[in-house]
Design a protein around this motif. Structure first.
Motif, short mmCIF file in Angstrom:
data_model
loop_
_atom_site.label_atom_id
_atom_site.label_comp_id
_atom_site.label_asym_id
_atom_site.label_seq_id
_atom_site.Cartn_x
_atom_site.Cartn_y
_atom_site.Cartn_z
N THR A 1 0.84 -1.20 0.00
CA THR A 1 0.00 0.00 0.00
C THR A 1 0.88 1.25 0.00
OG1 THR A 1 -0.16 -0.01 2.42
CG2 THR A 1 -1.93 -1.10 1.19
N GLY A 2 0.31 2.34 -0.49
CA GLY A 2 1.00 3.62 -0.52
C GLY A 2 0.06 4.68 -1.08
N ARG A 3 0.60 5.85 -1.32
CA ARG A 3 -0.20 6.93 -1.89
C ARG A 3 0.54 7.52 -3.08
NH1 ARG A 3 -4.40 7.67 1.49
NH2 ARG A 3 -5.20 9.35 0.18
N GLY A 4 -0.24 8.04 -4.03
CA GLY A 4 0.37 8.63 -5.21
C GLY A 4 -0.68 9.12 -6.19
N SER B 1 4.16 7.04 -7.67
CA SER B 1 4.21 6.97 -6.22
C SER B 1 5.66 6.85 -5.77
CB SER B 1 3.41 5.78 -5.70
OG SER B 1 3.53 5.66 -4.29
N ARG B 2 6.00 7.58 -4.74
CA ARG B 2 7.35 7.49 -4.19
C ARG B 2 7.54 6.22 -3.37
NH1 ARG B 2 11.65 10.74 -5.85
NH2 ARG B 2 10.72 12.59 -6.82
N LYS B 3 6.46 5.73 -2.78
CA LYS B 3 6.62 4.57 -1.90
C LYS B 3 5.34 3.76 -1.84
CE LYS B 3 7.54 3.29 2.93
NZ LYS B 3 7.85 3.80 4.30
N ILE B 4 5.43 2.53 -2.32
CA ILE B 4 4.38 1.53 -2.12
C ILE B 4 5.08 0.33 -1.49
CG2 ILE B 4 2.61 0.10 -3.21
CD1 ILE B 4 2.53 2.07 -5.51
N ALA B 5 4.65 -0.07 -0.29
CA ALA B 5 5.43 -1.05 0.47
C ALA B 5 4.53 -2.12 1.08
CB ALA B 5 6.22 -0.35 1.57
N PHE B 6 5.17 -3.23 1.48
CA PHE B 6 4.48 -4.31 2.18
C PHE B 6 3.67 -3.75 3.35
CE2 PHE B 6 7.10 -8.49 1.47
CZ PHE B 6 6.66 -8.53 0.16
N THR B 7 2.45 -4.22 3.51
CA THR B 7 1.69 -3.89 4.70
C THR B 7 2.32 -4.58 5.91
OG1 THR B 7 0.20 -5.77 4.44
CG2 THR B 7 -0.42 -3.70 3.35
N ALA B 8 1.96 -4.13 7.11
CA ALA B 8 2.49 -4.74 8.33
C ALA B 8 2.11 -6.22 8.40
CB ALA B 8 1.98 -4.00 9.56
N GLU B 9 0.91 -6.54 7.96
CA GLU B 9 0.47 -7.94 8.00
C GLU B 9 1.30 -8.81 7.05
OE1 GLU B 9 -3.57 -10.64 7.22
OE2 GLU B 9 -3.66 -8.44 7.16
N THR B 10 1.57 -8.29 5.85
CA THR B 10 2.40 -9.04 4.90
C THR B 10 3.81 -9.21 5.44
OG1 THR B 10 1.10 -8.30 2.99
CG2 THR B 10 3.35 -9.02 2.57
N GLN B 11 4.35 -8.18 6.09
CA GLN B 11 5.67 -8.28 6.70
C GLN B 11 5.71 -9.38 7.76
OE1 GLN B 11 7.27 -4.46 8.08
NE2 GLN B 11 6.00 -3.42 6.57
N ARG B 12 4.71 -9.40 8.63
CA ARG B 12 4.69 -10.40 9.70
C ARG B 12 4.62 -11.81 9.14
NH1 ARG B 12 1.56 -6.34 12.39
NH2 ARG B 12 -0.37 -7.19 11.50
N GLU B 13 3.79 -12.01 8.12
CA GLU B 13 3.67 -13.34 7.54
C GLU B 13 4.96 -13.75 6.83
OE1 GLU B 13 2.19 -17.02 6.31
OE2 GLU B 13 1.66 -15.64 7.93
N ALA B 14 5.60 -12.81 6.14
CA ALA B 14 6.87 -13.11 5.46
C ALA B 14 7.95 -13.46 6.47
CB ALA B 14 7.30 -11.93 4.59
N VAL B 15 8.01 -12.72 7.57
CA VAL B 15 9.00 -13.00 8.61
C VAL B 15 8.71 -14.36 9.26
CG1 VAL B 15 9.78 -12.30 10.91
CG2 VAL B 15 9.61 -10.60 9.08
N ARG B 16 7.45 -14.66 9.51
CA ARG B 16 7.09 -15.95 10.11
C ARG B 16 7.57 -17.11 9.23
NH1 ARG B 16 3.72 -20.03 9.71
NH2 ARG B 16 2.80 -19.19 7.79
N GLN B 17 7.32 -17.01 7.94
CA GLN B 17 7.73 -18.08 7.04
C GLN B 17 9.26 -18.15 6.92
OE1 GLN B 17 5.64 -18.08 3.28
NE2 GLN B 17 3.71 -17.52 4.24
N ALA B 18 9.91 -16.98 6.91
CA ALA B 18 11.38 -16.96 6.83
C ALA B 18 12.00 -17.61 8.06
CB ALA B 18 11.88 -15.52 6.68
N LYS B 19 11.47 -17.30 9.24
CA LYS B 19 11.98 -17.91 10.48
C LYS B 19 11.79 -19.42 10.44
CE LYS B 19 11.37 -14.14 13.82
NZ LYS B 19 10.62 -13.70 15.02
N ARG B 20 10.62 -19.85 10.01
CA ARG B 20 10.34 -21.29 9.97
C ARG B 20 11.27 -22.02 9.02
NH1 ARG B 20 5.18 -22.47 6.71
NH2 ARG B 20 6.73 -22.00 5.11
N ASP B 21 11.36 -21.53 7.78
CA ASP B 21 12.17 -22.22 6.78
C ASP B 21 13.67 -22.11 7.09
OD1 ASP B 21 9.80 -22.79 5.56
OD2 ASP B 21 9.97 -21.23 4.04
N SER B 22 14.09 -20.94 7.57
CA SER B 22 15.49 -20.76 7.92
C SER B 22 15.87 -21.66 9.09
CB SER B 22 15.76 -19.30 8.27
OG SER B 22 17.13 -19.09 8.58
#
Length: 331
Positions: A48-51, A256-277
Motif C-alpha cells: 500500500t501507498g499513496r500517489g 508513487s514514491r513509496k508503495i510497500a508491504f503492509t504490516a500484515e504481509t511483513q509479519r507473515e513473510a517473517v514468520r515463514q522466513a523464520k520457519r524455513d530458515s
C-alpha cells in the motif's frame, strides 16, 4: 585370565562411528535436498501507498490517492512435477479505493498475469512450461538460497528486463534481521498504447499511438539470508505516456514514491522466513555439529572400553623357559 570387550562398549563405539558418518552426510547430502523452492506455494503479498493515478472518468491525473498492489503466487504442481522445476503463476493487480472492491480483478487499474519457471535449487529462470514473459536475471519474487553480500540482477516485470540491486547492509523487519538491497530504474520505454490525442497534448488527432514509459524512484528489498525469502519490499513506480518521439511526459498513469508491504504481509513473510530458515539451520548446522560432537565422545569412550577389555594374559599363566606353565602356589 582373559577379558573380552563388553557389548556395551561395542554399542558405544558403533553408535559413535555412525554419528561421525552422519554429520557430513547431513551437510553434503541432506541440506542441498532440503534447500529447494516449493512447487505447492500459495501466498499473497499486499503493498500500500499513496500517489497519483490516471482517472479514466475524469480523463485526468488525480493526486494523493491510496494505491493497493496485490500480488498472488500459486504453484502449478502438475507442471512442476512434470518438468522438475518450480512453476509459479503470478497475478499482480493495482487498485485505488475506487476499483479495490471490484469482484473481477480485470476491473483493477492494472491487472498483469504471468508465469515464472525457475530451477528449484538455484532459483535461476528456466524457459519452459509456457513461461510468459521471457524472464531473465538471478532473482524474481525471491533471491537464491544463501544470499551473498553483493549485487544481484533482479527481474523487473514492468520494465521487461533486469535491474541491478546493490547490497546496502542489514535491516530489521518486525524484529528479524535481513540483507537490504536497493536500486533505481531510469525512464525506459516499455511499449505503445492507442489513446485519444488530447491525452498526449495532440488534441487535433482523434487517436495516437502513444509511447508508454516506466521509471522507478527506488526499489528496496530486505531478504532472509538463508532462504532468499523477501521479508520487506518497497517500490516507487512511475508510469507515463508520451506523444510519439517526444522527450517529455504528457500524461501520468501512475506515480508513487513509496508503495510497500503492509504490516500484515511483513509479519507473515517473517514468520515463514523464520520457519524455513530454522529448518535449514537444523539440518545444515545444529544436527551435524551435535552429531559430530556426540559421535566423537561416544567413539572415544567406546574405544577406551574396548581397549581395556581386549584379550590379556595373567603373568602367572606365562610359560617358563621350558615351555611349561608354572603352577600356581596355593595354601
Amino acid at each position: 585370565m582373559r577379558r573380552t570387550a563388553s557389548p556395551f562398549s561395542l554399542i558405544l563405539l558403533g553408535l559413535g562411528t555412525f554419528l561421525l558418518v552422519l554429520a557430513p552426510l547431513l551437510v553434503w547430502y541432506v541440506t542441498p535436498r532440503a534447500a529447494v523452492n516449493p512447487i505447492d506455494i500459495d501466498t499473497t503479498a499486499v503493498y500500500t501507498g499513496r500517489g497519483s493515478v490516471f482517472d479514466t472518468d475524469r480523463i485526468a491525473t488525480v493526486p494523493n490517492r491510496k494505491i493497493t498492489v496485490t500480488q498472488r503466487v500459486r504453484g502449478d504442481v502438475e507442471d512442476s512435477e512434470r518438468s522438475g522445476n518450480a512453476v509459479w503463476d503470478v497475478t499482480t493487480t493495482v487498485d485505488t479505493d475506487k476499483s479495490l472492491p471490484a469482484a473481477d480483478p480485470h476491473d483493477a487499474l492494472d491487472f498483469v498475469p504471468h508465469r515464472w519457471v525457475m530451477d528449484r535449487k538455484t532459483t535461476r529462470p528456466v524457459h519452459c512450461c509456457q513461461e510468459k514473459p521471457y524472464i531473465e536475471g538471478e532473482a524474481y519474487l525471491k533471491f537464491p538460497f544463501d544470499v551473498r553480500k553483493r549485487s544481484y540482477q533482479w527481474w523487473d516485470n514492468t520494465r521487461g528486463s533486469t535491474v541491478t540491486l546493490h547490497y546496502r547492509g542489514t535491516k530489521k523487519i518486525q524484529g528479524y534481521t535481513g540483507y537490504r538491497f536497493t536500486g533505481t530504474v531510469p525512464p525506459t520505454r516499455t511499449g505503445t498504447r492507442l489513446v485519444p490525442g488530447s491525452i498526449v497534448d495532440q488534441p487535433g488527432r482523434p487517436q495516437v499511438l502513444a509511447e508508454e514509459w516506466y521509471a522507478n524512484h527506488g526499489v528496496e528489498l530486505v531478504v532472509d539470508q538463508r532462504t532468499g525469502r523477501v521479508i520487506y519490499a518497497q517500490t516507487g513506480p512511475r508510469r507515463t505516456l508520451r506523444a510519439p518521439g517526444a522527450k517529455e511526459d504528457a500524461a501520468v498513469l501512475l506515480d508513487s514514491r513509496k508503495i510497500a508491504f503492509t504490516a500484515e504481509t511483513q509479519r507473515e513473510a517473517v514468520r515463514q522466513a523464520k520457519r524455513d530458515s530454522g529448518r535449514l539451520r537444523l539440518v545444515g548446522e545444529t544436527l551435524p555439529v551435535g552429531a559430530a560432537v556426540a559421535g566423537f565422545v561416544l567413539a572415544v569412550a567406546g574405544g577406551v572400553l574396548v581397549a581395556r577389555g581386549r584379550h590379556r594374559q595373567d603373568p602367572t599363566d606365562m610359560p617358563d623357559a621350558s615351555g611349561t606353565h608354572r603352577p600356581t602356589l596355593t595354601m
